[in-house]
Design a protein around this motif. Structure first.
Motif, PDB file in Angstrom:
ATOM      1  N   MET A   1      -9.692  -0.083 -11.161  1.00 58.89           N
ATOM      2  CA  MET A   1      -8.372  -0.634 -10.866  1.00 58.89           C
ATOM      3  C   MET A   1      -7.294   0.294 -11.417  1.00 58.89           C
ATOM      4  N   GLU A   3      -3.055   0.602 -12.255  1.00 65.85           N
ATOM      5  CA  GLU A   3      -1.887  -0.250 -12.497  1.00 65.85           C
ATOM      6  C   GLU A   3      -0.760   0.577 -13.091  1.00 65.85           C
ATOM      7  N   VAL A  12      -0.277  -2.896  -8.661  1.00 62.43           N
ATOM      8  CA  VAL A  12      -1.687  -2.949  -9.049  1.00 62.43           C
ATOM      9  C   VAL A  12      -2.535  -2.704  -7.815  1.00 62.43           C
ATOM     10  N   ASP A  14      -6.611  -2.703  -6.592  1.00 61.98           N
ATOM     11  CA  ASP A  14      -7.979  -3.056  -6.978  1.00 61.98           C
ATOM     12  C   ASP A  14      -9.039  -2.416  -6.085  1.00 61.98           C
TER      13      ASP A  14
END
Length: 293
Positions: A1, A3, A12, A14
């Motif tokens: 991930m 961010e 963000v 994923d």
């Protein structure tokens, strides 16, 4: 991930979706705050870039044409403070921004996401019901009909006609135009069988905008309506009427998955040799393909 958190907002990623959350800083525009958090699927992206400046940089997402009803309705005319697909980055977070870009680009490469236009919206648009007061009127939309009510500043031609209710089925197009220089902006609805060429100031199907703070919020109404209209690039429904003898031949069977992965490895090798992929990017991409094999 991956961010990145900034005063301007938080992004963000994923691996499948980008979550874009506007910040609470006073410089964050009213439109972005009202629009709220956006979930952008990877398949809606055409690219991502990061531009460095002396004090601040900027992350930019480029969406595929036709993926977002907000961009469709505004015609790409949202200015920088109001564009939800831009993020201001402080100079001490440049490294994080570059890492974020690399992660998204690698995902686009591995998933082989095309950058061309789409024929269906991939984002849902603003939620309804909603109502915005700006310029010479108030525009409301409940998902089935648009209601236009006029303020005292509206021209007599509008005020005398009273409030307008436009069923969604009668609307064929919607457009939001910002104020530019001495030219006022507008939110205009094109109604079936009754196209109007008069200026928005006198058009009973348009709200005239004067360049004030709340004007960009009318873009939310435009996007909510746009999301519920037929996509402008959707294929015409003519296949059912095609004669049997003209029916397209059946598509060939899908190629063997193993052969497709081998071909992908060769493509990655060519990209690496040509310098498009760095050693690290090539290693990551190659490892992902080998895992699938």
């Amino acid at each position: 991930m991956a961010e990145i958190i900034q005063k301007d907002g938080t992004w963000v990623f994923d691996g499948d979706t980008l979550r874009l959350t506007p910040g609470r800083d006073k410089n964050v525009s009213l439109l972005r705050r009202e629009l709220g958090e956006l979930l952008v699927p990877l398949g809606a992206l055409a690219g991502i870039s990061f531009e460095q400046g002396k004090k601040q940089g900027r992350l930019r997402l480029r969406l595929r044409d036709g993926a977002d009803p907000l961009l469709q309705a505004t015609g790409g005319r949202l200015t920088e403070p109001h564009d939800p697909y831009q993020l201001t980055v402080e100079s001490d977070r440049y490294g994080v921004a570059e890492y974020f870009v690399d992660e998204v680009r690698n995902a686009l490469l591995l998933d082989q996401v095309p950058s061309g236009p789409v024929d269906a919206y991939l984002l849902p648009g603003p939620s309804v019901p909603l109502s915005v007061s700006a310029g010479d009127g108030v525009a409301s939309f409940d998902g089935e009909r648009v209601r236009l009510e006029w303020k005292w500043q509206a021209e007599d031609a509008k005020s005398a006609a009273g409030p307008r209710t436009l069923p969604l089925a009668d609307i064929v197009a919607v457009e939001w135009q910002p104020t530019v220089g001495l030219d006022n902006g507008h939110l205009r609805f094109t109604v079936r069988a009754a196209p109007s060429k008069v200026p928005p100031k006198y058009d009973p199907n348009a709200v005239e905008l004067w360049g004030f703070k709340r004007d960009p919020l009318m873009a939310l109404v435009a996007a909510a309506v746009q999301a519920r209209l037929p996509h402008p690039s959707a294929p015409a429904a003519v296949e059912e009427a095609r004669p049997a003898e003209q029916a397209p031949a059946a598509a060939p069977a899908a190629e063997d998955d193993h052969d497709a992965l081998l071909r992908r490895l060769r493509e990655l090798g060519e990209l690496h040799r040509s310098g498009v992929l760095t050693d690290e990017e090539f290693a990551l991409a190659k490892q992902a393909v080998l895992k699938r094999m």
